[in-house]
Scaffold this motif. Structure first.
Motif, short mmCIF file in Angstrom:
data_model
loop_
_atom_site.label_atom_id
_atom_site.label_comp_id
_atom_site.label_asym_id
_atom_site.label_seq_id
_atom_site.Cartn_x
_atom_site.Cartn_y
_atom_site.Cartn_z
N UNK A 132 -7.75 -2.04 -4.22
CA UNK A 132 -6.84 -1.80 -3.90
C UNK A 132 -6.38 0.10 -3.30
N UNK A 133 -6.49 0.80 -3.86
CA UNK A 133 -6.18 2.37 -3.61
C UNK A 133 -7.22 2.12 -2.27
N UNK A 134 -8.03 1.92 -2.11
CA UNK A 134 -9.32 2.13 -1.13
C UNK A 134 -8.37 1.51 0.12
N UNK B 290 -3.11 3.98 -7.52
CA UNK B 290 -4.15 2.69 -8.31
C UNK B 290 -5.04 3.47 -8.75
N UNK B 291 -5.96 4.36 -8.21
CA UNK B 291 -7.33 4.65 -8.49
C UNK B 291 -7.33 5.05 -10.00
N UNK C 74 -9.22 -0.08 -8.03
CA UNK C 74 -8.81 0.11 -7.00
C UNK C 74 -9.85 0.05 -5.59
N UNK D 289 0.27 7.79 -2.18
CA UNK D 289 0.07 6.58 -2.55
C UNK D 289 -1.10 5.87 -3.38
N UNK D 290 -2.26 5.62 -1.98
CA UNK D 290 -3.29 5.39 -2.76
C UNK D 290 -3.95 5.10 -4.04
N UNK D 291 -3.92 7.09 -4.31
CA UNK D 291 -4.47 7.09 -5.82
C UNK D 291 -4.25 7.30 -7.18
N UNK E 128 4.56 -2.37 -10.29
CA UNK E 128 5.74 -2.08 -8.76
C UNK E 128 6.11 -0.90 -9.17
N UNK F 19 -6.93 2.51 -12.06
CA UNK F 19 -8.14 1.76 -12.46
C UNK F 19 -8.80 2.21 -13.64
N UNK G 60 0.61 -1.02 0.17
CA UNK G 60 0.16 -0.20 -0.23
C UNK G 60 1.27 1.20 0.20
N UNK G 61 1.64 0.71 0.45
CA UNK G 61 2.93 2.74 0.59
C UNK G 61 4.15 2.44 -0.38
N UNK G 62 4.07 1.33 -1.35
CA UNK G 62 5.75 1.42 -2.03
C UNK G 62 5.35 -0.01 -3.21
N UNK G 63 4.24 -0.38 -3.20
CA UNK G 63 3.53 -0.54 -4.44
C UNK G 63 4.89 -1.85 -4.66
N UNK H 83 -3.90 3.84 5.73
CA UNK H 83 -3.17 4.62 6.22
C UNK H 83 -3.30 5.46 6.97
N UNK I 214 13.44 3.23 -7.11
CA UNK I 214 12.97 2.09 -7.82
C UNK I 214 13.98 2.16 -8.93
N UNK J 157 3.79 2.85 -10.19
CA UNK J 157 2.67 3.75 -9.59
C UNK J 157 3.61 4.26 -8.47
N UNK J 158 4.88 4.06 -8.53
CA UNK J 158 5.40 4.88 -6.93
C UNK J 158 6.08 6.43 -7.46
N UNK K 45 -5.67 1.13 0.61
CA UNK K 45 -4.42 1.28 0.98
C UNK K 45 -4.88 2.65 2.08
N UNK K 46 -5.86 3.70 1.31
CA UNK K 46 -5.97 4.99 2.11
C UNK K 46 -6.23 4.19 3.44
#
Lengths: 204, 232
Positions: A189-191, B211-212, A187, B207-209, B47, B215, A18-21, A197, B122, B50-51, A193-194
């Motif tokens: 996974x993004x949620x 991914x969205x 999406x 970071x989470x955004x 991997x 998507x 979630x923080x580093x993918x 946080x 990275x 995204x970062x 991740x939030x």
């Protein structure tokens, strides 16, 4: 206490997914069912827990500037850190191979369970990522490095098992056709991740 | 993206040699841009994708690094494909990749030190970028040098455009800049859009955004290109 702190931080705050993918490719590809996710997650914890300490020793006694001084004072100025990528990936590949053979010989049941996942792990970004973060963050002793490694592995395990469970649940949900499969997983996974946080700033 | 390759003038080629930019060669480059995109269809190399997409500049450096490693690595492996024993091919591929990535890392540290600091681990992780291993294993091991180079080019361009798209969205809405240039006005001085009460969305930098965002790109791409839709 410091060890516990590093461990918890690696699981929740600096979660590999979630923080580093890191390890995203296998995370997306192998998260269709909980059973396979459990197998891969366990293999990642195991391999991270073995490779990061070995790479820590390699980094501190061979590669770092001045690390070779135990050979004699004339080696104190040698800096081999430009070799670290090649050395780390070689160590990871070799250990994965070795672990595979040992597990096959002494624990055939575990070998059957981990099966095809072990060789796949050599090219999982989270394993090499663990080694590179260990190098970047300069842990002060091998216990800290190990605690970070196992913590990261557990965090990855948690993430892949959670997403696999969610994907099993949403199989019968009505998702727009173009979003089905890969898109909705991103999406979700993004949620997640939030949500993760919310752990930010936790200290033990 | 204007990545269309100009077709070489169709001189009457008598020799059985395949042309440098024939139909097949063009397909090698254009296929990975849409129908067979490494990120949105093959799901490889996520991997690192995204970062580093918080800023367009970082994304571009990353995309160029991957391009160099994939194209050169594809050519090297394709040239050596008859010499590499198949049992140890993965290790051989990893060593070639690691060597090339070390070179890229040193070059980045020498010329764009700031970006190299931000991109951090990275760059090293390009080694385990699945696009690399995927192309080496699936294409370069079985094809000649020139098609391998084109295949590498096509796939890294497919990777690059997704990266640039995500980074553009994230930098414009997250920081109000593009390539570091303020385009929505000055946030601190309150000019431009900020004078109307607009604010940067800090969620988008997190970071989470990323991914969205990917998507949503997948959603848009698949609704336009329905043959990519996964079966229920």
């Amino acid at each position: 206490m410091n060890l516990v702190n590093i461990f918890v931080k690696a699981i929740f705050i600096e979660n590999m997914i979630f923080a580093y993918f890191l390890g995203m490719c296998s995370y997306l590809a192998v998260s269709k069912t909980v059973k396979t996710a459990l197998g891969l997650g366990a293999a990642v914890i195991f391999v991270l827990g073995v490779t990061v300490p070995v790479n820590y020793l390699l980094e501190n006694y061979v590669l770092k500037e001045g690390a070779l001084s135990w050979l004699g004072p004339q080696f104190a100025a040698v800096d081999l850190s430009f070799l670290s990528f090649i050395m780390f990936i070689a160590v990871v590949a070799a250990i994965v191979q070795l672990v595979e053979m040992i597990v096959e010989k002494f624990a055939p049941a575990l070998y059957g369970a981990l099966g095809i996942f072990l060789p796949l792990i050599a090219v999982n970004c989270s394993i090499l990522g663990g080694a590179l973060f260990m190098q970047e963050r300069q842990y002060s002793n091998i216990a800290e490095a190990t605690s970070f490694a196992v913590g990261s592995g557990v965090g990855w395990f948690l993430a892949i098992v959670a997403i696999a469970a969610i994907r099993e649940k949403i199989r019968y949900s009505h998702i727009p056709a173009p979003l089905r499969g890969l898109g909705i997983t991103f999406i979700l996974t993004g949620l997640m991740g939030i949500a993760f946080m919310a752990f930010m700033g936790i200290k033990i | 993206m204007s990545t269309e390759v100009k077709e070489s003038p169709q001189a009457p080629v008598v020799a059985p040699r395949s042309p440098l930019f024939g139909k097949k060669e063009r397909k090698l480059i254009t296929d990975p841009l849409n129908d067979n995109n490494p990120i949105t269809v093959q799901v490889l190399g996520i991997c690192s994708a995204l970062a580093i997409t918080v800023k367009v500049q970082n994304a571009m450096v990353m995309a160029l690094s991957v391009l160099a490693v994939v194209v050169v690595g594809n050519m090297v492996i394709s040239a050596l494909r008859n010499l590499i024993p198949s049992r140890i091919r993965i290790i051989a591929q990893l060593v070639i990749a690691a060597g090339l990535v070390t070179l890229v890392d040193i070059v980045l540290k020498a010329y764009v030190y700031d970006v190299s600091k931000q991109v951090g681990v990275y760059v090293g992780l390009i080694i385990t970028n699945c696009i690399l291993m995927g192309r080496y294993e699936a294409f370069a091991m079985g094809n000649k040098v020139w098609p391998s180079a084109l295949d590498g080019l096509g796939n890294s361009l497919g990777y690059a455009w997704i990266l640039m798209a995500v980074a553009t969205v994230r930098e414009i809405f997250g920081s109000g800049t593009w390539f570091g240039m303020p385009i929505l006005g000055d946030a601190k001085a309150g000019t431009g859009l900020y004078a109307l009460g607009y604010m940067n969305n800090n969620l988008i930098i997190l970071p989470p955004f990323a991914l969205v965002c990917v998507g949503i790109i997948i959603w848009v791409q698949r609704s336009r290109n329905t043959k990519l839709v996964e079966a229920a």
